[in-house]
Motif scaffolding. Structure first.
Motif, PDB file in Angstrom:
ATOM      1  N   ARG A 279       0.826  -1.212   0.000  1.00 35.81           N
ATOM      2  CA  ARG A 279       0.000   0.000   0.000  1.00 35.81           C
ATOM      3  C   ARG A 279       0.858   1.258   0.000  1.00 35.81           C
ATOM      4  O   ARG A 279       0.568   2.226  -0.719  1.00 35.81           O
ATOM      5  CB  ARG A 279      -0.928   0.012   1.216  1.00 35.81           C
ATOM      6  CG  ARG A 279      -2.082  -0.962   1.139  1.00 35.81           C
ATOM      7  CD  ARG A 279      -3.164  -0.601   2.149  1.00 35.81           C
ATOM      8  NE  ARG A 279      -2.647  -0.567   3.520  1.00 35.81           N
ATOM      9  CZ  ARG A 279      -2.609  -1.623   4.324  1.00 35.81           C
ATOM     10  NH1 ARG A 279      -3.037  -2.805   3.884  1.00 35.81           N
ATOM     11  NH2 ARG A 279      -2.159  -1.516   5.560  1.00 35.81           N
ATOM     12  N   LEU A 280       1.898   1.263   0.820  1.00 36.30           N
ATOM     13  CA  LEU A 280       2.761   2.445   0.882  1.00 36.30           C
ATOM     14  C   LEU A 280       3.418   2.710  -0.467  1.00 36.30           C
ATOM     15  O   LEU A 280       3.517   3.862  -0.914  1.00 36.30           O
ATOM     16  CB  LEU A 280       3.829   2.261   1.962  1.00 36.30           C
ATOM     17  CG  LEU A 280       3.326   2.156   3.408  1.00 36.30           C
ATOM     18  CD1 LEU A 280       4.500   1.974   4.368  1.00 36.30           C
ATOM     19  CD2 LEU A 280       2.498   3.370   3.795  1.00 36.30           C
ATOM     20  N   SER A 281       3.866   1.647  -1.119  1.00 37.99           N
ATOM     21  CA  SER A 281       4.494   1.806  -2.432  1.00 37.99           C
ATOM     22  C   SER A 281       3.488   2.277  -3.475  1.00 37.99           C
ATOM     23  O   SER A 281       3.785   3.143  -4.309  1.00 37.99           O
ATOM     24  CB  SER A 281       5.120   0.476  -2.866  1.00 37.99           C
ATOM     25  OG  SER A 281       5.593   0.553  -4.190  1.00 37.99           O
ATOM     26  N   GLU A 282       2.292   1.725  -3.415  1.00 33.36           N
ATOM     27  CA  GLU A 282       1.268   2.066  -4.405  1.00 33.36           C
ATOM     28  C   GLU A 282       0.833   3.525  -4.295  1.00 33.36           C
ATOM     29  O   GLU A 282       0.587   4.190  -5.308  1.00 33.36           O
ATOM     30  CB  GLU A 282       0.060   1.148  -4.211  1.00 33.36           C
ATOM     31  CG  GLU A 282      -1.091   1.413  -5.165  1.00 33.36           C
ATOM     32  CD  GLU A 282      -2.283   0.519  -4.898  1.00 33.36           C
ATOM     33  OE1 GLU A 282      -3.305   0.682  -5.594  1.00 33.36           O
ATOM     34  OE2 GLU A 282      -2.203  -0.336  -3.989  1.00 33.36           O
ATOM     35  N   GLU A 322       9.828  -3.037  -7.659  1.00 29.21           N
ATOM     36  CA  GLU A 322       8.989  -3.713  -8.647  1.00 29.21           C
ATOM     37  C   GLU A 322       7.930  -2.786  -9.240  1.00 29.21           C
ATOM     38  O   GLU A 322       7.610  -2.891 -10.426  1.00 29.21           O
ATOM     39  CB  GLU A 322       8.320  -4.931  -7.993  1.00 29.21           C
ATOM     40  CG  GLU A 322       9.313  -6.028  -7.620  1.00 29.21           C
ATOM     41  CD  GLU A 322       8.658  -7.183  -6.878  1.00 29.21           C
ATOM     42  OE1 GLU A 322       7.454  -7.063  -6.540  1.00 29.21           O
ATOM     43  OE2 GLU A 322       9.347  -8.198  -6.631  1.00 29.21           O
ATOM     44  N   ARG A 323       7.393  -1.869  -8.435  1.00 29.57           N
ATOM     45  CA  ARG A 323       6.311  -1.012  -8.921  1.00 29.57           C
ATOM     46  C   ARG A 323       6.830   0.244  -9.624  1.00 29.57           C
ATOM     47  O   ARG A 323       6.247   0.704 -10.612  1.00 29.57           O
ATOM     48  CB  ARG A 323       5.403  -0.605  -7.759  1.00 29.57           C
ATOM     49  CG  ARG A 323       4.163   0.156  -8.212  1.00 29.57           C
ATOM     50  CD  ARG A 323       3.225   0.440  -7.058  1.00 29.57           C
ATOM     51  NE  ARG A 323       1.974   0.995  -7.528  1.00 29.57           N
ATOM     52  CZ  ARG A 323       0.934   0.275  -7.933  1.00 29.57           C
ATOM     53  NH1 ARG A 323       0.999  -1.040  -7.918  1.00 29.57           N
ATOM     54  NH2 ARG A 323      -0.175   0.863  -8.355  1.00 29.57           N
ATOM     55  N   HIS A 324       7.923   0.801  -9.112  1.00 29.16           N
ATOM     56  CA  HIS A 324       8.408   2.085  -9.630  1.00 29.16           C
ATOM     57  C   HIS A 324       9.772   1.981 -10.305  1.00 29.16           C
ATOM     58  O   HIS A 324      10.295   2.998 -10.761  1.00 29.16           O
ATOM     59  CB  HIS A 324       8.489   3.100  -8.488  1.00 29.16           C
ATOM     60  CG  HIS A 324       7.190   3.327  -7.782  1.00 29.16           C
ATOM     61  ND1 HIS A 324       6.180   4.110  -8.300  1.00 29.16           N
ATOM     62  CD2 HIS A 324       6.727   2.852  -6.588  1.00 29.16           C
ATOM     63  CE1 HIS A 324       5.158   4.129  -7.452  1.00 29.16           C
ATOM     64  NE2 HIS A 324       5.458   3.374  -6.410  1.00 29.16           N
ATOM     65  N   GLN A 325      10.335   0.772 -10.338  1.00 34.17           N
ATOM     66  CA  GLN A 325      11.669   0.567 -10.909  1.00 34.17           C
ATOM     67  C   GLN A 325      12.701   1.481 -10.245  1.00 34.17           C
ATOM     68  O   GLN A 325      13.571   2.073 -10.897  1.00 34.17           O
ATOM     69  CB  GLN A 325      11.677   0.805 -12.431  1.00 34.17           C
ATOM     70  CG  GLN A 325      10.939  -0.248 -13.228  1.00 34.17           C
ATOM     71  CD  GLN A 325       9.420  -0.120 -13.100  1.00 34.17           C
ATOM     72  OE1 GLN A 325       8.869   0.961 -13.342  1.00 34.17           O
ATOM     73  NE2 GLN A 325       8.753  -1.199 -12.730  1.00 34.17           N
TER      74      GLN A 325
END
Length: 388
Positions: A279-282, A322-325
């Motif tokens: 969630r924090l990454s998203e 993984e989400r933001h490279q």
């Protein structure tokens, strides 16, 4: 059952959410007993393949790990449980499988205990004089019981990890050791004895206390760490044949419940932390700064971060990558984080920084209320981000 799931029949596993557990148990009792007998026969062949040296050295446990998990883990995967329990929340499925495993463990305890005699316990304790290549018949009786409960509890812990979407790579020694630690939580002879005294019927407690102070511990000390704990946990029900049937049933059920509850606590918590990291990454608008802010909060309190915080940091950096490279080699090499460096990075950012404050608050609270040191960092962070 907890055998290879693709080949198992439905049985009691399909009673999650059923209205009458008692009725279902009555209908399945005979089928469950037959299934337990079938697994005991399979494990008897496994035990016959062991040498006396395997049991004395504890290598039986290493061999059982492969026997218990290799093919099972390939089929008892997330997809299998999704198909079997479609639409059922993980907590409900986990609870049902813990109860199911405890039921099978108790059934097996009743079947095994009838064969236990003082001769079995004496033979198990005198393995040092046995031929290295031969397992005495009396020891085979005990080892089938021990192998059954050991395999059942390993598979239960594995299933709970899968249900909470916690990856367990059986080819990774660290993951395998974690699964073993979760499945077998007893730490030493004294704690074993105290646990047994709580679980056993009141009339047997005096016998257990007297017995456990002598031969059981002597046998247990001859085995390596895991094998010793497992033998200590099981040998007591072998050495008191007078109360063997009820005690074997109680102890098999109790140790399996302990495994299930501990696995639920550990893997559910890890799932919670993984979800938070995701969630924090998203939600972040500043993926490059997020790990720095998180680590600053974690490092605020003297001493090493808690296990939950370290777990969160591991999953957070992975999620950001993984989400933001975004991969920050500088942070990965850092030994001590300087607050001034984090403040400098924040000064270089543009846009709304309030999300970093919200994330930092979640990081501080992952293992409980924020400490005074963490609260001070949060206060400073609010001030600096509020300037925007």
């Amino acid at each position: 059952m907890f055998k290879n799931p693709r080949s198992a029949d439905g049985g009691a596993e399909d009673t999650v959410g059923a209205g009458s557990a008692a009725g279902g148990a009555a209908e399945n009792d005979e089928a469950d007993r037959e299934a337990v007998e079938e697994e005991r026969a399979e494990l008897r062949e496994f035990v016959k393949g062991l040498r006396a040296d395997d049991i004395k050295s504890g290598h039986w446990f290493t061999k059982l790990l492969s026997h218990a998990l290799n093919s099972y883990a390939r089929t008892a995967d997330w997809q299998y449980f999704q198909e079997r329990y479609e639409g059922v929340p993980p907590d409900a499925v986990v609870d049902a499988r813990i109860k199911l495993a405890a039921r099978y463990a108790a059934l097996e305890g009743g079947l095994s205990a009838g064969a236990y005699t003082a001769t079995v316990a004496a033979t198990l304790g005198s393995l040092g004089g046995a031929s290295p290549a031969t397992v005495p018949a009396a020891v085979t009786t005990a080892m089938v019981d021990i192998a059954y409960t050991t395999r059942l509890q390993l598979r239960l812990a594995h299933d709970i990890a899968v249900l909470y979407r916690v990856p367990v790579d059986l080819d990774d020694p660290e993951d395998m050791w974690k699964l073993v630690r979760v499945a077998f939580t007893i730490k030493g002879g004294e704690s074993v004895r105290e646990g047994l005294l709580k679980a056993a019927p009141a009339l047997t407690r005096r016998l257990i206390k007297r017995y456990y102070s002598k031969s059981a511990l002597a046998v247990g000390r001859s085995l390596p760490v895991v094998g010793r704990h497992l033998l200590q946990r099981n040998v007591i029900k072998i050495g008191i044949p007078v109360v063997g049937v009820p005690l074997a049933v109680v102890l098999n059920r109790w140790t399996t419940l302990i495994t299930g509850r501990h696995a639920r606590e550990v893997f559910r918590n890890e799932a919670r932390v993984r979800e938070l990291a995701g969630r924090l990454s998203e939600r972040t608008l500043h993926p490059g700064a997020l790990p720095w802010v998180a680590w600053l909060v974690m490092a605020a309190k003297p001493g090493p971060p808690s296990d939950d915080k370290k777990l969160l940091m591991r999953h957070l950096t992975r999620a950001v990558r993984e989400r933001h490279q975004v991969t920050d080699e500088e942070l990965a090499r850092l030994v001590e984080i300087e607050p001034a460096e984090v403040w400098r990075r924040l000064e270089a950012l543009t846009g709304d920084l309030s999300g970093l404050v919200t994330a930092a608050e979640a990081v501080a609270a992952v293992d409980g209320p924020a400490s005074p040191e963490e609260a001070a960092v949060l206060t400073e962070l609010r001030v600096r981000c509020g300037r925007r």
